[in-house]
Motif scaffolding. Structure first.
Motif, PDB file in Angstrom:
ATOM      1  N   LYS A   6       0.901  -1.189  -0.209  1.00 55.79           N
ATOM      2  CA  LYS A   6       0.058  -0.087   0.054  1.00 55.79           C
ATOM      3  C   LYS A   6       0.843   1.369   0.088  1.00 55.79           C
ATOM      4  O   LYS A   6       1.817   1.277   0.880  1.00 55.79           O
ATOM      5  CB  LYS A   6      -0.920   0.056   1.251  1.00 55.79           C
ATOM      6  N   SER A   8       1.100   5.381   0.069  1.00 52.08           N
ATOM      7  CA  SER A   8       0.514   6.675   0.682  1.00 52.08           C
ATOM      8  C   SER A   8       0.601   7.588  -0.610  1.00 52.08           C
ATOM      9  O   SER A   8       1.038   7.443  -1.520  1.00 52.08           O
ATOM     10  CB  SER A   8       1.419   7.193   1.622  1.00 52.08           C
ATOM     11  N   ILE A   9      -0.440   8.755  -0.615  1.00 46.64           N
ATOM     12  CA  ILE A   9      -0.607   9.713  -1.452  1.00 46.64           C
ATOM     13  C   ILE A   9       0.704  10.363  -1.826  1.00 46.64           C
ATOM     14  O   ILE A   9       1.075  10.513  -3.039  1.00 46.64           O
ATOM     15  CB  ILE A   9      -1.823  10.555  -1.216  1.00 46.64           C
ATOM     16  N   LYS A  12       2.808   8.126  -3.930  1.00 45.64           N
ATOM     17  CA  LYS A  12       2.433   8.092  -5.330  1.00 45.64           C
ATOM     18  C   LYS A  12       2.694   9.324  -5.944  1.00 45.64           C
ATOM     19  O   LYS A  12       3.205   9.530  -7.155  1.00 45.64           O
ATOM     20  CB  LYS A  12       0.953   7.881  -5.300  1.00 45.64           C
ATOM     21  N   ASP A 133      -6.842  14.504  -7.246  1.00 45.27           N
ATOM     22  CA  ASP A 133      -6.513  14.109  -6.094  1.00 45.27           C
ATOM     23  C   ASP A 133      -7.456  12.635  -6.067  1.00 45.27           C
ATOM     24  O   ASP A 133      -6.868  11.650  -5.453  1.00 45.27           O
ATOM     25  CB  ASP A 133      -7.363  14.886  -5.012  1.00 45.27           C
ATOM     26  N   ILE A 134      -8.596  12.502  -6.485  1.00 47.34           N
ATOM     27  CA  ILE A 134      -9.238  11.316  -6.550  1.00 47.34           C
ATOM     28  C   ILE A 134      -8.186  10.211  -7.610  1.00 47.34           C
ATOM     29  O   ILE A 134      -8.223   9.021  -7.150  1.00 47.34           O
ATOM     30  CB  ILE A 134     -10.777  11.438  -7.635  1.00 47.34           C
ATOM     31  N   ARG A 137      -5.449   8.809  -5.494  1.00 48.39           N
ATOM     32  CA  ARG A 137      -5.995   7.890  -4.461  1.00 48.39           C
ATOM     33  C   ARG A 137      -6.365   6.646  -5.075  1.00 48.39           C
ATOM     34  O   ARG A 137      -5.946   5.440  -4.632  1.00 48.39           O
ATOM     35  CB  ARG A 137      -7.267   8.440  -3.867  1.00 48.39           C
ATOM     36  N   LEU A 138      -7.014   6.672  -6.216  1.00 47.56           N
ATOM     37  CA  LEU A 138      -7.417   5.240  -6.908  1.00 47.56           C
ATOM     38  C   LEU A 138      -6.254   4.727  -7.412  1.00 47.56           C
ATOM     39  O   LEU A 138      -6.294   3.332  -7.896  1.00 47.56           O
ATOM     40  CB  LEU A 138      -8.686   5.751  -7.880  1.00 47.56           C
TER      41      LEU A 138
END
Length: 144
Positions: A6, A8-9, A12, A133-134, A137-138
């Motif tokens: 996983k 984090s933003i 990414k 931002d979306i 996240r995706l």
């Protein structure tokens, strides 16, 4: 056992920004190469006379060796840049929504500002930022 990490933003965004920074590194090396090429071209045959001259002498062999070093650095950066671009494209392709993919491509591969993206897509800058931002996240990071 295929365990997915996983990210984090922040991770990414850092991943996506790699392309920008390696591009800047390449521009810097290319600029050094241009200056060096001009310097090499400026050395005339009369500069090879046995008469002593003032200042720090520049040997053409040293300049050519330095040029080759920069060319090798540039080739390595180019290969790294292609690999990074491929990883970023694959990561962006994990998004199902084409709008989100396009925004990330513009932002991270084409170096558009939010304002430029908004103008191109005929949306408000605020809306583009929200979609960005979306998308972050995706998006899933794909490392090869």
């Amino acid at each position: 056992m295929n365990e997915e990490k996983k990210y984090s933003i922040r991770d990414k965004k850092r991943f996506l920004n790699q392309f920008f920074w390696i591009s800047k590194e390449m521009e810097n090396i290319e600029e050094k190469l241009k200056k060096l090429t001009i310097k090499i071209q400026g050395i005339r045959t009369s500069d090879f006379s046995a008469m002593p001259k003032g200042g720090q002498p520049q040997d053409i062999v040293d300049l050519l060796a330095q040029k080759e070093k920069y060319q090798n650095q540039l080739a390595k950066k180019m290969a790294k840049m292609e690999n990074i671009r491929s990883q970023i494209e694959s990561s962006i392709d994990t998004l199902e929504d084409s709008r989100l993919r396009l925004i990330l491509q513009y932002k991270y591969l084409e170096d558009y500002s939010y304002k430029e993206i908004a103008a191109d897509l005929k949306k408000s800058e605020r809306h583009i930022r929200r979609l960005h931002d979306i998308a972050i996240r995706l998006m899933e990071i794909v490392k090869k």
